[in-house]
Scaffold this motif. Structure first.
Motif, PDB file in Angstrom:
ATOM      1  N   ARG A  77      49.664  36.117  39.227  1.00  0.00           N
ATOM      2  CA  ARG A  77      49.221  37.435  39.599  1.00  0.00           C
ATOM      3  C   ARG A  77      48.904  38.294  38.375  1.00  0.00           C
ATOM      4  NH1 ARG A  77      52.624  41.656  43.249  1.00  0.00           N
ATOM      5  NH2 ARG A  77      53.146  42.679  41.296  1.00  0.00           N
ATOM      6  N   ILE A  78      47.883  39.100  38.468  1.00  0.00           N
ATOM      7  CA  ILE A  78      47.531  40.012  37.380  1.00  0.00           C
ATOM      8  C   ILE A  78      48.412  41.242  37.494  1.00  0.00           C
ATOM      9  CG2 ILE A  78      45.718  41.424  36.344  1.00  0.00           C
ATOM     10  CD1 ILE A  78      43.688  39.550  37.648  1.00  0.00           C
ATOM     11  N   GLU A  82      48.517  44.256  32.382  1.00  0.00           N
ATOM     12  CA  GLU A  82      47.499  43.340  31.880  1.00  0.00           C
ATOM     13  C   GLU A  82      46.099  43.901  32.165  1.00  0.00           C
ATOM     14  OE1 GLU A  82      48.215  39.500  33.491  1.00  0.00           O
ATOM     15  OE2 GLU A  82      46.443  38.650  32.514  1.00  0.00           O
ATOM     16  N   LEU A  83      45.975  44.495  33.329  1.00  0.00           N
ATOM     17  CA  LEU A  83      44.695  45.086  33.706  1.00  0.00           C
ATOM     18  C   LEU A  83      44.349  46.253  32.777  1.00  0.00           C
ATOM     19  CD1 LEU A  83      42.757  44.369  35.936  1.00  0.00           C
ATOM     20  CD2 LEU A  83      43.977  45.909  37.463  1.00  0.00           C
ATOM     21  N   VAL A  93      36.986  45.270  31.207  1.00  0.00           N
ATOM     22  CA  VAL A  93      36.372  44.644  32.378  1.00  0.00           C
ATOM     23  C   VAL A  93      34.979  45.206  32.635  1.00  0.00           C
ATOM     24  CG1 VAL A  93      38.541  44.108  33.542  1.00  0.00           C
ATOM     25  CG2 VAL A  93      37.483  46.333  33.899  1.00  0.00           C
ATOM     26  N   GLU A 147      45.789  39.337  44.659  1.00  0.00           N
ATOM     27  CA  GLU A 147      44.949  40.025  43.686  1.00  0.00           C
ATOM     28  C   GLU A 147      45.236  41.529  43.746  1.00  0.00           C
ATOM     29  OE1 GLU A 147      43.429  37.664  45.787  1.00  0.00           O
ATOM     30  OE2 GLU A 147      43.486  36.200  44.150  1.00  0.00           O
ATOM     31  N   PHE A 187      40.470  42.778  41.701  1.00  0.00           N
ATOM     32  CA  PHE A 187      40.391  42.069  40.422  1.00  0.00           C
ATOM     33  C   PHE A 187      40.948  40.662  40.581  1.00  0.00           C
ATOM     34  CE2 PHE A 187      40.547  46.553  39.468  1.00  0.00           C
ATOM     35  CZ  PHE A 187      39.569  46.708  38.498  1.00  0.00           C
ATOM     36  N   ASP A 188      40.440  39.787  39.746  1.00  0.00           N
ATOM     37  CA  ASP A 188      40.910  38.400  39.794  1.00  0.00           C
ATOM     38  C   ASP A 188      40.817  37.833  38.385  1.00  0.00           C
ATOM     39  OD1 ASP A 188      41.858  36.057  40.776  1.00  0.00           O
ATOM     40  OD2 ASP A 188      40.092  35.551  41.955  1.00  0.00           O
ATOM     41  N   ARG A 189      41.298  36.627  38.227  1.00  0.00           N
ATOM     42  CA  ARG A 189      41.200  36.013  36.908  1.00  0.00           C
ATOM     43  C   ARG A 189      39.916  35.208  36.787  1.00  0.00           C
ATOM     44  NH1 ARG A 189      45.700  36.699  34.160  1.00  0.00           N
ATOM     45  NH2 ARG A 189      47.636  37.004  35.330  1.00  0.00           N
ATOM     46  N   THR A 223      41.369  35.646  31.962  1.00  0.00           N
ATOM     47  CA  THR A 223      41.272  37.088  31.735  1.00  0.00           C
ATOM     48  C   THR A 223      40.892  37.788  33.044  1.00  0.00           C
ATOM     49  OG1 THR A 223      38.970  36.800  31.098  1.00  0.00           O
ATOM     50  CG2 THR A 223      40.586  36.901  29.327  1.00  0.00           C
ATOM     51  N   PRO A 224      41.372  39.028  33.216  1.00  0.00           N
ATOM     52  CA  PRO A 224      41.052  39.754  34.445  1.00  0.00           C
ATOM     53  C   PRO A 224      39.581  40.141  34.504  1.00  0.00           C
ATOM     54  CG  PRO A 224      42.963  40.709  33.324  1.00  0.00           C
ATOM     55  CD  PRO A 224      42.322  39.760  32.364  1.00  0.00           C
TER      56      PRO A 224
END
Lengths: 186, 404
Positions: free
Chosen positions: B103-104, B108-109, B114, B159, B180-182, B187-188
């Motif tokens: 999970r992000i 991290e986000l 992005v 997510e 958001f996803d990887r 990376t996000p």
């Protein structure tokens, strides 16, 4: 013709012991992995047209199952969970993964034994189908899922699945016929 | 005669299965354990936060979003609205390409750069290489209260779904609900947009929630009260979105507010906002259902022809087909719709741009279980604007349905 074949569940590879009692109190992770890794990979390979990617997707799905194994193992049908996750990975991310792993393609081509004309022909024919039809056909023929089970996995009405199967199989049969004619005359 | 075809296909799949099974080389359950342990070690620092947020986030996020008139961060009183970035930011896990990590986390986000889905015109915020901020120091705020987790793409890992708000310009600030996803390298990245506000279409976010099953619930209003009070039921709608085929599609709730919602007395047409002359003509061919197929379904199709009779090139044209049970539209069999979506009681086809005078034809297939009497199915075409119709641009028609 279409009439639902009743769920045979996910087929174990022929050389494995039967997966009948997979709802024992505590399902053994290793047992489940060995009983289903290969058959799941075959399904995903048919969908993606890429064996090494299919292996990665199924391995990843098992990783996610293992990370929550205490919960997943208590499900009525843990394999269905793994399968759904693997398919979701394939449908929603496989393009992105594909770019990142294109180097794997080359590796695979060197390591996998000759795929044989049958595989090549079916892979090529499947690639012509729209993704929804391809999913339905593969789930039906390689995962041995019933129309109802496919509808549940895909979250669509059974009528939609029937339509996908109907169109997909017709197109596939036509493709395979053409391919064979070409091969025969070659 | 379906029999030989059936046998043939089954044979082809059996051959495929046998040949492919031999080629599969499982990495083995021990490799699974190693991967999972590695990921768990990487995340151990943030586990405590994860647990707290997992329990609290849906509740907190469902709280009203609070519409500030200054760029101050969301200061919702929701007590759980501070999944503060404790622990290491675990920036960009160096997972191998084939192993997207778990999970992000919010931290991290916030540490990532992005690309966001497009803002409405004139928003003034960038979309590429955006560093999301929590309070100040950037243009785009990652909402604290309107932040939740749901497994939107069904991959077994939830997510983050959050409101991002462009702090440039003025209130009401442009907002988007983004999942958001990887990416393959871990990376996000922005997976997709659920909703965005748009000044040309007066709809604003009131609340949202991401459910564990991946459905995203968005509440919108068509008016922003000056005193920041919550809109009443007449001006508030709940819509459900799901991730389908690479985009978020509305699967529940109304798609738009009624045109002219309780206008301030019918003054003589001083402010007709929309052009009156039609933009389109629309013609259809009848659906003629044949006898039942082997699977018991009758099938038939129609072609819908749309002509741009207006003076402008229309970049987004939308053909809308409301659900019309028991005539089931086969979403998988659409001709002439590069982009299409279903849900919320209708199917939408975007056949592409249309120049003045240009005509485009769309094929729509139907299936139906039982015979019936002749009837009509409504269909319409309108100018589209990012998943919505531009009000006042609709041309309506109908499809005649008959039986052989």
């Amino acid at each position: 013709m279409t009439v639902t074949r009743e769920a045979r569940r996910d087929e174990p590879p022929p050389d494995e012991t039967t997966d009948g009692p997979d709802r024992r109190q505590a399902v053994d992770f290793d047992g489940l992995y060995h009983a289903h890794f290969r058959s799941l990979t075959v399904q995903l390979a048919a969908y993606c047209g890429d064996l090494s990617q299919a292996q990665d997707l199924v391995q990843e799905a098992f990783c996610r199952a293992f990370a929550r194994w205490s919960r997943v193992s208590r499900y009525d049908d843990p394999v269905a969970w793994v399968r759904r996750v693997a398919w979701n990975l394939a449908t929603s991310r496989w393009r992105r993964l594909r770019t990142a792993e294109s180097w794997l393609h080359r590796q695979r081509e060197e390591h996998v034994p000759g795929p044989g004309p049958d595989r090549v022909a079916l892979t090529a024919a499947l690639a012509q189908l729209p993704p929804t039809q391809r999913r339905a056909v593969v789930l039906h023929h390689l995962a041995d899922l019933s129309v109802g089970q496919i509808a549940e996995q895909e979250g669509v009405p059974e009528g939609t699945v029937k339509s996908w199967l109907h169109r997909g199989r017709a197109a596939l049969a036509a493709q395979l016929t053409t391919t064979n004619e070409v091969t025969d005359h070659a | 005669m379906p029999e030989p075809r059936e046998t043939r296909l089954s044979g082809a799949f059996e051959a495929y299965r046998t040949l492919t099974l031999d080629a599969v080389v499982p990495a083995g359950p021990d490799a699974v354990r190693r991967t999972v342990r590695r990921r768990q070690r990487r995340r151990v620092a943030t586990v405590a936060v994860v647990v707290a947020v997992a329990v609290a986030a849906p509740v907190a996020a469902w709280a009203a979003l609070g519409r500030q008139s200054t760029p101050a961060p969301v200061t919702s009183p929701a007590p759980t609205a501070s999944p503060a970035p404790t622990g290491s930011p675990s920036a960009g896990p160096s997972a191998s390409p084939s192993t997207p990590a778990g999970r992000i986390e919010r931290a991290e986000l916030l540490a990532a750069t992005v690309d966001l889905p497009a803002w409405p015109a004139g928003a003034g915020c960038r979309t590429r290489g955006v560093r999301l901020v929590e309070r100040t120091g950037g243009d785009v705020l990652l909402s604290n209260a309107a932040y939740a987790y749901g497994d939107v793409d069904g991959d077994g890992v939830p997510e983050p779904v959050a409101v991002v708000r462009c702090l440039r310009g003025g209130s009401p600030y442009p907002e988007q609900v983004v999942a958001f996803d990887r990416a393959a390298d871990g990376t996000p990245v922005a997976l997709g947009r659920v909703f965005r506000s748009d000044p040309r279409r007066p709809e604003w976010l009131v609340a949202f929630d991401a459910r564990p099953d991946g459905a995203v619930r968005v509440d919108v209003t068509d008016r922003v009260e000056a005193d920041d009070t919550e809109p009443n039921a007449a001006h508030r709608q709940t819509r459900i979105y799901r991730w389908r085929d690479g985009r978020f599609t509305q699967t529940g709730g109304p798609t738009a507010f009624p045109a002219e919602p309780s206008p301030p007395a019918p003054t003589t047409s001083t402010s007709k906002p929309i052009p009156v002359s039609p933009l389109f003509t629309l013609t259809t061919t009848p659906v003629v259902y044949g006898p039942p197929d082997a699977d018991g379904w009758r099938r038939g199709m129609t072609t819908v022809t749309v002509t741009n009779v207006g003076p402008d090139r229309l970049t987004d044209v939308r053909v809308t087909l409301p659900d019309s049970d028991p005539d089931i539209h086969e979403h998988s069999l659409v001709d002439g719709c590069p982009t299409a979506s279903g849900g919320g009681g209708a199917f939408y086809c975007h056949p592409g741009p249309l120049d003045p005078g240009e005509r485009i034809t769309v094929g729509l297939h139907f299936m139906r279980r039982t015979a019936g009497s002749d009837h009509q199915i409504p269909v319409s075409v309108e100018r589209g604007d990012d998943n919505a119709a531009v009000p006042g641009t609709t041309t309506r028609g109908s499809i005649t349905v008959t039986f052989e």
